[in-house]
Design an enzyme around this catalytic site. Structure first.
Site, short mmCIF file in Angstrom:
data_model
loop_
_atom_site.label_atom_id
_atom_site.label_comp_id
_atom_site.label_asym_id
_atom_site.label_seq_id
_atom_site.Cartn_x
_atom_site.Cartn_y
_atom_site.Cartn_z
N HIS A 25 -2.90 -4.20 -0.68
CA HIS A 25 -1.86 -4.99 -0.01
C HIS A 25 -0.65 -5.14 -0.92
O HIS A 25 0.50 -4.93 -0.50
CB HIS A 25 -2.43 -6.36 0.37
CG HIS A 25 -1.42 -7.31 0.93
ND1 HIS A 25 -1.28 -7.56 2.28
CD2 HIS A 25 -0.47 -8.09 0.32
CE1 HIS A 25 -0.31 -8.43 2.47
NE2 HIS A 25 0.19 -8.77 1.30
N GLU A 26 -0.91 -5.50 -2.18
CA GLU A 26 0.20 -5.69 -3.12
C GLU A 26 0.88 -4.37 -3.46
O GLU A 26 2.08 -4.34 -3.72
CB GLU A 26 -0.30 -6.39 -4.39
CG GLU A 26 -0.84 -7.79 -4.16
CD GLU A 26 0.13 -8.69 -3.41
OE1 GLU A 26 1.35 -8.55 -3.60
OE2 GLU A 26 -0.32 -9.54 -2.62
N HIS A 29 3.56 -3.70 -1.15
CA HIS A 29 4.84 -4.33 -1.51
C HIS A 29 5.48 -3.62 -2.70
O HIS A 29 6.70 -3.44 -2.75
CB HIS A 29 4.62 -5.80 -1.90
CG HIS A 29 4.17 -6.68 -0.78
ND1 HIS A 29 4.83 -6.75 0.43
CD2 HIS A 29 3.12 -7.57 -0.68
CE1 HIS A 29 4.22 -7.63 1.22
NE2 HIS A 29 3.18 -8.12 0.56
#
Length: 458
Positions: A25-26, A29
C-alpha cells in the site's frame, strides 16, 4: 499439539499477509511520489518505536513495532499560511516562507494550536532551496494519483488473490447432486436436529428424493446448477411439478410440491443478508428441503472481477451502516448476544478466524488454503474501501482536499478571478484528531469483542 501449531500458522499467515499488504500500500504512494519529484523522507511499515531502518538516498526505509499501519513522509504535506507568502517579499529569502510558517503565532484556542503544530511539522520537512519538491505544490491530478496509489494497490492485490482462489485453488461450490434431504419442515433459524412431534413432512421427503440423486430437470427446465434448481423451486410454491433425477444410472421422475415457507435471504456467496440493524432478512419462498453435495471447482477468469465487485459492495454497505453494526457488537460484547458473522471485526478477529480455519483437520488442506487466501483478499478490499472515505487522515481525505482545490481553481480561471491557491488542509487537523479518536475507540471495542465473544466460523 498439531491443532495448536496449525492455529498459530493460520494467525501468522494473516499477520504476514497484512504486513505485506500494508507495505505494498505504501509503495503505491511511494512510487508516484518519487516519480513526480516529491521528497520522501521516510517509508515506514508500522507505528511506534523503530525496530529496523536503513537509509537509501534521501529516504529512510524501516519497520516499526506495531504493524497496524504504515506511512511515507512527504515534504510539505500542508501549505504554509497565506500571510507567510506576504512576509516572503519582506524577508527576501526563498526559504524564509517556510520558517515564518513554522513560527508559532498567537493562538486563541487548542484548535488553532493543533493547526499551527501541523503546519510547523510540515514546514520542518522542507529543506531550504527545495520548496518546489513539496507535495502541496504539485498539480491536483498528481496529488490525486499519489493518494490513490495506496488504495489502488490494495485493490490490485485483492484481484490477484481472488484470481488465485477462484481460478487456481478453486472453491467449494454446490453441484446438482442431492447431498441431504430434510425429514420435516423447521422454521428459519431453527437449531433442532430432530423432527418434533407433529412436524410437517418436507416436500422433498414426501416426493421420495434421496441423497445421491442428480437433478436433471424441474418442471420441464433442464437444470445445470444448484442455484438454478433453487430458483425454480422458490418460484413454484403450491404447484406440483416434475423433477427428473438420475438415480443409480437410471432416470426417474418425481412429483414435488414446494411449500411456501419463510427463509433467510442469502447473497451470491451464500452469506446471510442483513438489514441496517444487523438482523437477518427473510422472505417467503417455495421450499423442498434438500441440500447439495459440494465439490471444489475452479471458476473462469471472468468470475474474478464480479467477485471483487461483490466484496466491495459488501464492505461499502457495512461502512454505511457502521454505527448500527457497532451497537450490535457492543451488545454482543457486554451483553453476551450472538455476533453477526457478516459484521465488523478487528485484526484480532481476523487472526482468530484464520487460526480456526487452519486448525480444521477435517477439512482438506486446499479448502483451508482457499479460505485463508480469500480472507486476505477480503482484507485488502476492506483496506481499499476504507481508505477511500473522504476524511483525513485517510487517503480519501487528501483526495477530497485536492478535488476541492481543483474545483476552486477551475471556477476562478473560468471567471477570470485570481488563483485562490492551495486548499489549507491543515485547518481540518482538529477534525482529523476527532476521526483518529473515533477510529481508536472503534478498534478497542472490536478488539474486546473479538476476545470475549468472537465470531464463530462454525
Amino acid at each position: 499439539m498439531e491443532t495448536v501449531l496449525l492455529y498459530i500458522v493460520g494467525i501468522l499467515i494473516v499477520v504476514v499477509g497484512l504486513i505485506v499488504s500494508i507495505g505494498l500500500h505504501e509503495i503505491g504512494h511511494l512510487i508516484p511520489a518519487k516519480a513526480f519529484g516529491v521528497k520522501v523522507g521516510q517509508y515506514m511499515i508500522g507505528f511506534g518505536p523503530t525496530i529496523f531502518s536503513r537509509r537509501k538516498g534521501e529516504t529512510e526505509y524501516g519497520v516499526k513495532a506495531i504493524p497496524l499501519g504504515g506511512y511515507i513522509s512527504m515534504s510539505g504535506m500542508f501549505p504554509p499560511q497565506k500571510t507567510a507568502e506576504v512576509a516572503e517579499d519582506a524577508l527576501g529569502a526563498p526559504g524564509e516562507q517556510h520558517r515564518v510558517a513554522a513560527g508559532r503565532t498567537a493562538t486563541t484556542g487548542v484548535f488553532q494550536t493543533l493547526v499551527q503544530d501541523a503546519r510547523t511539522a510540515s514546514a520542518e520537512t522542507v529543506d531550504e532551496g527545495e520548496e518546489q519538491r513539496t507535495f502541496y505544490r504539485l498539480a491536483v491530478p498528481k496529488r490525486i494519483v499519489i493518494m490513490l496509489g495506496g488504495p489502488v494497490m490494495n485493490l490490485l492485490i485483492a484481484i490477484v488473490l481472488f484470481a488465485a482462489v477462484l481460478c487456481g485453488i478453486g472453491t467449494q461450490q454446490p453441484t446438482t447432486t442431492v447431498g441431504s434431504v430434510s425429514a420435516c419442515v423447521l422454521p428459519a433459524g431453527s437449531t433442532e436436529t430432530t423432527c418434533p412431534a407433529g412436524a410437517t413432512q418436507s416436500p422433498g421427503a414426501a416426493a421420495g428424493i434421496r441423497a445421491g440423486d442428480r437433478i436433471l430437470s424441474i418442471d420441464g427446465t433442464a437444470v445445470s446448477s444448484w442455484d438454478q434448481s433453487t430458483s425454480i423451486i422458490q418460484k413454484s410454491s403450491g404447484k406440483t411439478v416434475d423433477m427428473v433425477v438420475l438415480r443409480d444410472g437410471a432416470r426417474e421422475t418425481l412429483k414435488i410440491t414446494p411449500l411456501l415457507t419463510k427463509r433467510y435471504v442469502t447473497d451470491a456467496n451464500g452469506n446471510y443478508v442483513t438489514d441496517s440493524s444487523g438482523a437477518k432478512e427473510t422472505e417467503e419462498v417455495g421450499f423442498v428441503g434438500i441440500g447439495s453435495v459440494y465439490e471444489r471447482q475452479q471458476s473462469p477468469v471472468s468470475a474474478v472481477l464480479p467477485a471483487v465487485g461483490s466484496n466491495i459492495a459488501t464492505v461499502g454497505h457495512l461502512i454505511l451502516n457502521l454505527p448500527q453494526r457497532l451497537i450490535g457488537v457492543a451488545q454482543a460484547a457486554f451483553g453476551g448476544g450472538e455476533r453477526d458473522p457478516n459484521g465488523p471485526v478487528s485484526v484480532v478477529g481476523v487472526g482468530r478466524m484464520a487460526g480456526d480455519v487452519a486448525s480444521l483437520n477435517s477439512v482438506p488442506v486446499l479448502d483451508r488454503a482457499s479460505v485463508l487466501v480469500g480472507l486476505l483478499a477480503s482484507l485488502n478490499v476492506a483496506l481499499f474501501v476504507f481508505n477511500l472515505i473522504p476524511l483525513m487522515p485517510l487517503d480519501g481525505g487528501h483526495v477530497a482536499g485536492a478535488i476541492i482545490e481543483g474545483v476552486r481553481r477551475f471556477f476562478a480561471k473560468l471567471f477570470g478571478r485570481k488563483d485562490p491557491g492551495p486548499v489549507d488542509t491543515a485547518k481540518v487537523i482538529p477534525l482529523t484528531f476527532a476521526v483518529v479518536a473515533i477510529l481508536g475507540a472503534m478498534s478497542l471495542l472490536l478488539f474486546y469483542a473479538d476476545i470475549v465473544n468472537p465470531i464463530s466460523i462454525g
